[in-house]
Scaffold this active site. Structure first.
Site: not given
Ligand SMILES: Cc1cc2nc3c(=O)[nH]c(=O)nc-3n(C[C@H](O)[C@H](O)[C@H](O)COP(=O)(O)OP(=O)(O)OC[C@H]3O[C@@H](n4cnc5c(N)ncnc54)[C@H](O)[C@@H]3O)c2cc1C
Ligand code: FES
Lengths: 640, 248
Positions: A45, A267, A332, A427, A437
């Site tokens: 994101a 999960h 799930r 997320e 989800r």
């Molecule tokens: C093992 C696993 C497998 C998965 N497989 C799938 C799949 O196959 N398909 C699917 O659709 N989803 C899957 N998911 C879910 C999905 O991966 C996540 O929901 C999604 O990637 C979240 O993305 P995001 O960009 O919201 O946050 P994240 O990828 O969690 O990124 C968070 C970012 O915020 C930064 N951050 C956080 N807090 C702070 C702070 N206080 N200060 C500075 N930086 C901060 C971190 O450094 C990071 O860059 C899976 C999840 C897991 C755990």
């Protein structure tokens, strides 16, 4: 009381988004350069949003606590990403993806948001392919698809078992392109510790450089949080170890509403816990359920037997039995609960009795070992590494684990929270998945939010604020927030108690898992609500955080995050207690049908609960946003 | 089982470091190497000492955050896995285990076992992307990609950017890392327009960061947790040659 206006555009569902884009206010190109936007997080994101806002001409600052934006938790997603391309000609469409997602979420998400998600999903795949994401392909050179839990069509795009990695590296590359162009500035090893609110608008952040301990103020015209989910409040989960809730929690304490915290996803296919030292749980991709069959012995007396010695007739393929039309591909929440049920009945397998078999014997017979290896080889390897067992010969043992959080900061259709100027993506927000989800939909949502939604909606807000009126970092609100951050750090370091941060986190996680995990009930939740404050109090008095605040101090980082978990855990239980129904990932034992299926209460709970902070001494306020279903009929969610 | 750890401790880049010996408590062979460090750190904390700083995050071999040179080998004794996927089963009761940071000039030491790998980000920023604006992409099926090319590109794209290749190389060369990215894009039709400009820019930045030359000893391939192939280095060298000829 917070004003919760969803700002869902008028008009027919299928036209809302395009109409909204047309009606949005624009910022003229010459003025865009004057606007500064802070993006916290560079997962799918945050990286996609930063890159796209940079392309549009805004000046963007991106913060991550990681050593590089490429390491966000998104990297670990295995299975795939959904999109309504209908490349398989199996009857998929925007409407079907929309419907599946709404139904999968147990009718607890906004129609308009979900429809938009389905609508932009196809563009995401185009974008990623153009960026060089090496999706799996067929021999004819076209993209391959697989099916995923909760769907009866094949709409999931994947890159081996590393889809999240490839999508994130694509978004990271897009971010690098903008770093090169100078439109985005990136701050690694920099953790956001507070949100600065000026006259009710989000106008900046307080960050700490994790290598030097330096605390710095940053002002902007808008702040975007894309900081991921809060599942690590449970301690043991499939999240990366550093994933945490601090950014959204501190924003909550500055006035942003926290929606549906009790919607957490467990999960069904994870490697069972093996010992007390365990630091994390490893997910075995849900795609395994396409070919693996889940079973336990019918008779509890068989549970320690060699699985090969248990004849077909003595096995209970319970998902196939209970949900004949979805079978092993049941969603799930349903699969997890079914696993818990059979383990509660004493039929769980493995050392601890907390496990079920995921068996590939039939698939190997049907497809041959090579085909199975081609499809799942890397997952079998991971399984082998961790358990030292060969899943080609003996069935895998799996058990549910904390995995994803549907709840998050409340946002309107524009992804803006009730605090003007604060946007929340991925997320970290609550928007699209309702109470559960579906697999492969988080990656879709993260990239939809970052590449397409926010870039289209942020201008409406920015057009209402003048960049030359951006408050300077000398504004008293910055000083006050900075002082709060410093105080907390001083307190944690000065405590010098007798227990480690980890020991507290473990205890809290255990408590939550027991009382607010796969099944919840009033008595348990009330008990948790009594014990959490007591534990939090002990934490404040008795935690031991060694080291200083002048250099890299991983204990200190952790200590601040766990302090927030204590508060969040309480809100989670409170929300679970107040939601007197079962829906999706939230299962209240008091509310079930005789066959054990979840009983929703649409009359009283077809709404979003958005909690509003009222200060440390008063309970939070539960605001309600009613959910209106105009397009779909709310039905009992059946996968039978 | 129990082991004796000899761990590199160093306050910061300006203070000299040294090895400190720790006797572990009883361990379970199913523990991961990092879980063992967690256990040792818990103990140190309770004794009022500062725990050992080390990098980690996903703990499943995909984020590339964990590092460590274990008994002289980046990512430890087992081939094809990262430190976080190393289990105590690979060691024997009573073993003495040497634990050091990834050492290389372009990776400055931060503290104990943590080093800075931002040089990789700067190489990526120099050209590790395809310049495509959001929303401007054609339909994903507009350009079919042969399965073999997609698979080969994926082999290269599997790199997790951990830096083990640099840490093991006597010249601290980053060729395996850079060639993986260059090859991923070079193998796909989408990557063709910028193919030579990209390789030239990335190699130039790699040199600027102080990474050394490649003498094809293959040690990088041997320690790579994702088994990235040396063939990509050969491929990159060819592309780089063309780039020079074209004056890209
Ligand atoms: C093992 C696993 C497998 C998965 N497989 C799938 C799949 O196959 N398909 C699917 O659709 N989803 C899957 N998911 C879910 C999905 O991966 C996540 O929901 C999604 O990637 C979240 O993305 P995001 O960009 O919201 O946050 P994240 O990828 O969690 O990124 C968070 C970012 O915020 C930064 N951050 C956080 N807090 C702070 C702070 N206080 N200060 C500075 N930086 C901060 C971190 O450094 C990071 O860059 C899976 C999840 C897991 C755990
Ligand atoms: S911790 Fe992520 S690769 Fe090792």
């Amino acid at each position: 009381m917070a004003k919760l206006e969803s700002h869902i555009p008028a008009g027919p569902l299928a036209q809302k988004w395009s109409r909204h884009l047309f009606e949005s206010k624009l910022v003229n190109p010459a003025n865009k350069r004057k606007y500064e936007v802070i993006v916290v997080g560079a997962g799918l994101a945050g990286a996609s949003a930063s890159a796209t806002l940079g392309e549009l001409g805004y000046r963007v600052k991106t913060f991550v606590y990681h050593d590089s934006p490429r390491r966000a938790h998104s990297i670990a997603a295995q299975g795939g990403i959904n999109a309504a391309k209908n490349y398989q000609n199996d009857g998929d469409s925007v409407h079907r993806l929309f419907y599946d997602t709404i139904k999968g979420g147990d009718f607890r998400a906004r129609e308009a948001n979900v429809y938009r998600l389905a609508e932009v999903s196809a563009q995401i795949i185009d974008q990623c392919v153009a960026q060089g994401v090496p999706f799996a392909r067929e021999y004819g050179g076209l993209l391959d698809n697989r099916s995923f839990g909760g769907a009866q069509v094949s709409r999931t795009f994947y890159a081996r078992g590393q889809t999240g990695q490839q999508l994130l590296l694509g978004a990271y590359a897009a971010l690098c392109k903008e770093l090169a162009a100078g439109s985005v500035e990136s701050f690694s090893h920099t953790e956001m510790l507070d949100l600065v609110v000026v006259d009710g608008h989000a106008k900046g952040v307080i960050v700490r450089n994790l290598l030097t301990g330096e605390i710095v103020r940053h002002a902007a015209d808008a702040v975007v949080l894309a900081t991921g989910g809060y599942g690590n409040v449970f301690n043991l989960s499939t999240y990366a170890r550093q994933s945490n809730a601090t950014a959204i929690w501190r924003a909550y304490k500055r006035g942003a509403c926290f929606a549906n915290p009790c919607y957490t996803q467990i999960h069904p296919t994870c490697i069972p816990v093996s010992g007390d030292y365990q630091s994390k749980l490893t997910l075995m991709s849900e795609s395994l359920r396409n070919d693996g069959r889940i079973w336990v012995p019918k008779d509890p007396a068989d549970r320690r037997k060699d699985p090969h010695a248990i004849p077909e007739s003595a096995r209970d393929y319970y998902l196939e039995r209970k949900y004949p039309s979805f079978g092993n591909l049941a969603p799930r929440d349903i699969s997890s609960r079914a696993a818990k049920q059979v383990c509660d009945e004493g039929r769980g397998v493995g050392e601890s009795g907390l496990g079920v078999y995921l068996d590939f014997a039939d698939a190997i017979q049907r497809l041959g070992v090579e085909k199975v290896r081609e499809r799942y080889g890397n997952l079998f390897d991971i399984y082998h590494e961790i358990t030292n067992e060969d899943a080609y010969r003996v069935p895998m043992r799996i058990f549910p684990a904390m995995h994803y959080t549907m709840g998050g900061l409340w946002v309107d259709y524009n992804l803006m929270s009730n605090l003007p100027g604060l946007f929340v993506l991925g997320e970290a927000n609550f928007s699209d998945h309702g109470a559960n989800r579906l697999g492969a939909s988080a990656l879709m949502q993260g990239l939809a939010d970052g590449y397409f939604v926010l870039p289209g909606t942020i201008s409406t807000y920015l057009a209402t604020v003048k960049p030359d009126q951006r408050p300077p970092t000398t504004h008293p609100a910055f000083a006050e927030a900075e002082e709060q951050v410093r105080q907390q750090i001083r307190r944690l370091l000065a405590c010098r108690g007798r227990r480690t941060v980890q020991s507290f986190h473990k205890e809290l996680g255990r408590l939550l898992w027991d009382h607010c995990g796969m099944a919840r009930n009033e008595a348990g939740l009330k008990q948790a609500l009594e014990r959490i404050p007591a534990l939090r109090e002990e934490y404040a008095q008795n935690v031991n955080v060694p080291g200083s605040d002048q250099d890299l101090n991983q204990s200190l980082e952790r200590a601040g995050r766990v302090a927030d978990y204590f508060e969040l855990a309480e809100l989670l239980c409170r929300d679970a207690l107040e939601r007197r129904e079962s829906c999706g990932g939230h299962f209240r034992e008091e509310f079930q049908y005789p066959d054990g299926e979840a009983r929703r209460d649409d009359e009283h709970f077809a709404h979003v609960a958005a909690w509003e902070y009222q200060g440390p001494d008063r309970p939070p306020l539960r605001n309600v946003e009613p959910l209106v279903y105009a397009e779909v009929k709310m039905a009992t969610r059946s996968y039978k | 089982m129990k082991v004796k750890l000899k761990v590199w401790r160093q306050r910061n880049a300006d203070t000299p470091g040294r090895f400190v010996v720790y006797d572990t408590p009883e361990l379970n062979p199913n523990m991961s190497f990092l879980e063992m460090l967690d256990v040792v750190n818990e103990q140190l904390t309770l004794q009022g000492e500062e725990p050992i700083a080390f990098d980690h995050d996903c703990r499943e071999g995909i984020c590339g955050t964990c590092s460590l040179v274990i008994n002289g080998k980046p990512h430890g004794p087992q081939r094809g896995v990262a430190t976080c996927q190393t289990y105590l089963r690979s060691f024997r009761d009573g073993d003495e285990i040497l634990v050091e940071p990834f050492r290389a000039r372009p990776f400055p030491l931060v503290k104990d076992l943590v080093v800075g790998r931002q040089a990789f980000d700067r190489i990526m920023t120099a050209g590790g992307f395809i310049s495509v604006r959001t929303g401007s992409a054609p339909d994903a099926h507009a350009i079919p990609v042969p399965k073999e090319a997609a698979e080969r590109a994926m082999d290269a794209a599997a790199c997790i950017g951990c830096g083990a290749c640099v840490a093991v190389c006597k010249n601290a060369s980053a060729m395996l890392f850079v060639s993986a990215k260059v090859s991923q894009f070079g193998l796909l039709p989408q990557g063709q327009p910028e193919r030579y400009r990209r390789v030239a820019a990335m190699v130039e930045q790699m040199d600027r960061e102080g990474f050394g030359a490649c003498t094809v000893t293959g040690s990088c391939e041997a320690v790579c947790p994702k088994r990235i192939s040396l063939d990509f280095i050969a491929r990159m060298n060819r592309d780089y040659g063309v780039a020079l000829l074209r004056g890209a």
